[in-house]
Design a protein around this motif. Structure first.
Motif, short mmCIF file in Angstrom:
data_model
loop_
_atom_site.label_atom_id
_atom_site.label_comp_id
_atom_site.label_asym_id
_atom_site.label_seq_id
_atom_site.Cartn_x
_atom_site.Cartn_y
_atom_site.Cartn_z
N ASP A 177 29.30 39.75 32.85
CA ASP A 177 29.01 39.86 34.28
C ASP A 177 30.25 40.35 35.05
OD1 ASP A 177 26.44 38.98 33.98
OD2 ASP A 177 26.75 36.99 34.86
N LEU A 178 31.42 39.78 34.74
CA LEU A 178 32.63 40.15 35.47
C LEU A 178 32.91 41.64 35.31
CD1 LEU A 178 34.96 39.14 37.26
CD2 LEU A 178 36.29 38.71 35.20
N GLN A 179 32.78 42.12 34.10
CA GLN A 179 33.03 43.55 33.88
C GLN A 179 32.00 44.41 34.61
OE1 GLN A 179 32.39 45.60 30.00
NE2 GLN A 179 34.61 45.87 30.06
N VAL A 180 30.76 43.97 34.60
CA VAL A 180 29.71 44.73 35.29
C VAL A 180 30.01 44.78 36.80
CG1 VAL A 180 27.27 44.65 35.96
CG2 VAL A 180 27.92 44.34 33.56
N PHE A 181 30.43 43.65 37.36
CA PHE A 181 30.76 43.66 38.79
C PHE A 181 31.93 44.58 39.08
CE2 PHE A 181 28.16 41.28 41.53
CZ PHE A 181 27.40 40.51 40.68
N ASP A 182 32.92 44.57 38.23
CA ASP A 182 34.06 45.47 38.40
C ASP A 182 33.55 46.91 38.46
OD1 ASP A 182 36.67 46.37 38.50
OD2 ASP A 182 36.88 46.44 36.31
N PHE A 183 32.68 47.25 37.53
CA PHE A 183 32.13 48.61 37.50
C PHE A 183 31.35 48.91 38.78
CE2 PHE A 183 28.62 51.49 36.86
CZ PHE A 183 29.25 52.60 36.31
N LEU A 184 30.43 48.02 39.12
CA LEU A 184 29.55 48.29 40.27
C LEU A 184 30.34 48.43 41.57
CD1 LEU A 184 26.61 45.79 39.56
CD2 LEU A 184 26.63 48.27 39.19
N LEU A 185 31.26 47.49 41.80
CA LEU A 185 31.98 47.51 43.07
C LEU A 185 32.90 48.72 43.18
CD1 LEU A 185 32.60 43.68 43.39
CD2 LEU A 185 30.97 45.05 44.66
N ASN A 186 33.31 49.24 42.03
CA ASN A 186 34.14 50.45 42.07
C ASN A 186 33.33 51.73 42.12
OD1 ASN A 186 36.99 49.79 42.02
ND2 ASN A 186 36.45 48.62 40.19
N ARG B 72 44.71 40.12 38.13
CA ARG B 72 43.28 40.40 37.97
C ARG B 72 43.07 41.73 37.26
NH1 ARG B 72 40.82 41.75 43.43
NH2 ARG B 72 41.75 43.77 42.99
N GLU B 73 43.84 42.74 37.71
CA GLU B 73 43.67 44.07 37.11
C GLU B 73 43.98 44.03 35.62
OE1 GLU B 73 42.18 46.61 38.69
OE2 GLU B 73 41.92 44.97 40.13
N LYS B 74 45.02 43.29 35.25
CA LYS B 74 45.40 43.17 33.84
C LYS B 74 44.27 42.52 33.05
CE LYS B 74 49.89 42.50 32.15
NZ LYS B 74 51.06 41.63 32.01
N TYR B 75 43.71 41.48 33.63
CA TYR B 75 42.66 40.74 32.93
C TYR B 75 41.43 41.63 32.73
CZ TYR B 75 39.51 36.93 31.66
OH TYR B 75 38.62 36.11 30.98
N ASP C 215 37.88 31.68 31.76
CA ASP C 215 39.16 32.15 31.24
C ASP C 215 39.93 32.95 32.31
OD1 ASP C 215 40.85 32.24 29.05
OD2 ASP C 215 40.31 34.35 28.70
N TYR C 216 39.18 33.64 33.17
CA TYR C 216 39.79 34.43 34.26
C TYR C 216 40.67 33.52 35.12
CZ TYR C 216 39.91 37.02 38.73
OH TYR C 216 40.30 37.65 39.89
N PHE C 217 40.12 32.39 35.54
CA PHE C 217 40.90 31.51 36.41
C PHE C 217 42.08 30.88 35.67
CE2 PHE C 217 37.06 31.77 39.10
CZ PHE C 217 37.69 32.20 40.26
N ARG C 218 41.90 30.63 34.37
CA ARG C 218 43.04 30.11 33.58
C ARG C 218 44.14 31.17 33.52
NH1 ARG C 218 38.89 27.22 30.39
NH2 ARG C 218 38.50 29.06 29.13
N TYR C 219 43.74 32.42 33.33
CA TYR C 219 44.67 33.53 33.21
C TYR C 219 45.44 33.74 34.52
CZ TYR C 219 46.27 38.24 31.90
OH TYR C 219 47.03 39.34 31.60
N LEU C 220 44.73 33.68 35.65
CA LEU C 220 45.40 33.87 36.95
C LEU C 220 46.49 32.82 37.16
CD1 LEU C 220 42.67 34.61 39.66
CD2 LEU C 220 44.08 36.23 38.40
N LYS C 221 46.21 31.62 36.71
CA LYS C 221 47.15 30.51 36.95
C LYS C 221 48.49 30.74 36.26
CE LYS C 221 44.60 26.37 38.07
NZ LYS C 221 43.20 26.39 37.75
N LYS C 222 48.50 31.58 35.23
CA LYS C 222 49.77 31.76 34.49
C LYS C 222 50.67 32.79 35.13
CE LYS C 222 47.43 30.86 30.13
NZ LYS C 222 46.72 31.74 29.22
N ILE C 223 50.62 32.91 36.45
CA ILE C 223 51.48 33.91 37.09
C ILE C 223 52.95 33.50 36.98
CG2 ILE C 223 50.00 35.07 38.76
CD1 ILE C 223 50.63 32.79 40.69
#
Ligand SMILES: Cc1ncc(C[n+]2csc(CCOP(=O)(O)OP(=O)(O)O)c2C)c(N)n1
Ligand SMILES: [Mg+2]
Length: 559
Positions: free
Chosen positions: A371-380, A360-363, A551-559
């Motif tokens: 929205d995802l980036q905004v949430f990352d900012f807000l929650l941090n 997740r951090e890499k992504y 794309d986030y969920f596709r990216y996570l799957k490639k662990i």
């Protein structure tokens, strides 16, 4: 002085004697006796909120913070129907509300009189119980009967679990008469049977020790430090897997607190390794659709649900037993009786959690403004000690991807997941809280409940963040809407409205952001504002949001 309507005079006396204080009254004339009996009474804090839908959600917000029963009171007719959304939310989330609706007397119902509907039992499917007070209290036996009804109604808002209770109150005209107080009613408290949990504990311990793979899932609940520490021991020492959500308000390194991140990566071949033998659940609603699907496809052998009211909540269609008990008491007794579970099962979940968290951090490093980036900012960046109110639709879902942060208390209307009262609920909580209260809501949710701003009780500790992605962004992620021709018009309900003028109309200070580089400065100014309630509108690009999350969920799957 009080109302000369003895039924409501009695009610106001018992209300105070039973330790309640807060009532929200919406304007009307049929409810004049309620106003006269309650306002000005020592010990009563009466608020006036015009829109009944909003008033009831505001009351729910107050009660979810204090745990005390809050009353709402309105006039007859459609006013009463506007309480319904908040009643349903309070019922499914177990929040204590006392709903008082003024009515015409029975002989005038359905005879062509104005502002009159059939009000008795009007909320019957989503309240704990509905009562009606006698119109006239003519003698002692009717007085005793009314006293019994009121005691029972108020007790039921709290026991055995909290929830909403309705009292319909018919009044004959004239409505505005007053008299000296004459009643000193008798308080009857609910006697908790304090049932012995020992037999249940032994049964659960026996089941626990029979299964190598034990999973606990916690639904929505308020913060509870004692329960939190017990669960930490069950996880860290006894090696149970605990799945929690932000709305469970539980915090622990080894808790699987970002369920969707982990579950989305489990493929069919390995699913059996993650499948539990024994599943134990408690608390309210679970947000994650993925875990519900996973456990329907790969069910536990046994599911035991713990519920103080003994509710059968068979979410995974494998319910074996309902333990009528308080989870905290049960787990405390359970701890010394259970053995450590299989290390392999524990490790497989923990390993997967670390892998997906790193992923997740890499992504997040590589994505653009969304929205995802905004949430990352807000929650941090939200301050410590914040009551964080998560709007339905994507805000509550995005928060799950980041796990639970101990510095927040999380709230969300997940009882029935409506978008119709989020602002009002958060405003109600802020009103009775000394902390900072931040609501993160979607744009449709904000516009829907913008009457929540039509309210004299907004305090400077209340801050609203509107993620304006031009409509219902959620419909871009869920399967279905994008396969139709109606995505934009009927699902997203795409618009180009802005919150600015609504905020200004109600004296709420306004900031807007539409690009990444503006976010930090405006957010800092928004947080620093101490004098007045404030709204930060963050515009994000709808199409991009959809792509980034999928794309986030596709990216996570490639662990
Ligand atoms: C009262 C009510 N009506 C309809 C819905 C269905 N619904 C769920 S999410 C949603 C869209 C919300 O849009 P917005 O608040 O902008 O949030 P976003 O999806 O963009 O995060 C709708 C209409 C609901 N949950 N509650
Ligand atoms: Mg939206």
């Amino acid at each position: 002085m009080t109302s000369d309507k003895k039924n409501v005079h009695l009610l106001a006396e018992l209300f105070v004697k039973k330790g309640l204080s807060d009532i929200i009254i919406s304007p009307g004339s049929r409810n004049a006796p309620i106003m006269i009996a309650f306002t000005g009474k020592p010990g009563v804090r009466a608020l006036s909120i015009v829109d009944e839908r909003s008033a009831a959600f505001f009351a729910l917000g107050m009660a979810q913070q204090t745990g005390k029963t809050v009353a709402v009171a309105c006039t007859s007719g459609s006013a009463a129907l506007n309480y319904a959304p908040a009643m349903a939310e309070a019922y499914y989330r177990k929040v204590p509300l006392l709903v008082l609706t003024a009515d015409r007397p029975p002989e005038l119902i359905d005879r062509g009189y104005g502002q009159t509907i059939r009000q008795r039992d009007v909320y019957r499917n989503y309240i704990k119980t509905g009562f009606e007070l006698p119109v006239e209290i003519k003698d002692d036996s009717i007085l005793k009967e009314a006293e019994k009804i009121i005691n029972e109604a108020i007790n039921l808002t709290q026991f055995p679990e909290p929830g909403p209770v309705h009292i319909n109150i018919p009044f004959r005209e004239p409505l505005y008469g007053t008299m000296q107080e004459i009643f000193d009613p008798e308080v009857k408290d609910f006697e908790d049977s304090n049932e012995d949990v020992q037999p249940l504990v032994f049964r659960l311990a026996e089941a626990w020790n029979r299964y190598e793979k034990v999973m606990i899932i916690t639904g929505q609940q308020n913060r509870n430090d004692k329960l939190n520490s017990l669960l930490k021991v069950l996880v860290e020492q006894k090696k149970a897997i605990l799945l929690s959500e932000t709305t469970s308000n539980l915090y622990g390194e080894a808790f699987i607190d970002c369920i969707d991140n982990v579950v989305s990566t489990i493929n069919t071949e390995e699913a059996a390794n993650f499948q539990p033998g024994l599943l134990i659940t408690f608390g309210g609603q679970v947000v994650s659709k993925m875990v519900k699907k996973f456990l329907r496809d790969h069910p536990p052998e046994e599911h035991w649900h713990i519920s103080p009211a003994g509710e059968e909540m068979d979410t995974y269609f494998k319910l074996r037993k309902v333990l009528k008990a308080n989870p905290e008491l049960l787990f405390e007794e359970l701890l010394p009786l259970v053995d450590e579970r299989q290390d392999e099962y524990f490790t497989i979940w923990q390993k997967r959690k670390s892998l997906v968290t790193a992923r997740r951090e890499k992504y997040l490093e590589k994505i653009g403004y969304s929205d995802l980036q905004v949430f990352d900012f807000l929650l941090n960046n939200l301050p410590e000690e914040t009551n964080l109110h998560l709007g339905n639709s994507t805000p509550v879902r995005y928060s799950q991807l980041f796990g639970s942060n101990e510095k927040f208390n999380y709230f969300s209307n997940r009882g029935v997941s409506g978008i119709d009262g989020q602002l009002s609920t958060a405003a109600g909580t802020a009103f009775v809280s000394d902390r900072l209260n931040v609501l993160i809501t979607g744009d449709l949710g904000f516009f829907y409940d913008s009457n929540g701003l039509m309210n004299k009780y907004l305090k400077p500790n209340f801050k609203i963040i509107v993620i304006n992605n031009g409509g219902g962004g959620i419909f871009r992620f869920i399967d279905g809407p994008s396969t139709t021709d109606h995505l934009e018009e009927f699902f997203e309900a795409r618009h180009s409205w802005k919150a600015k003028k609504i905020a200004e109309a109600f004296g709420v200070k306004y900031f807007a952001v539409s690009e990444k580089h503006q976010l930090k400065n405006h957010f800092d100014a928004f947080i620093s504002e101490k004098e007045t309630p404030v709204l930060l509108e963050i515009f994000t690009p709808p199409e991009k949001n959809g792509e980034v999350l999928l794309d986030y969920f596709r990216y996570l799957k490639k662990i």
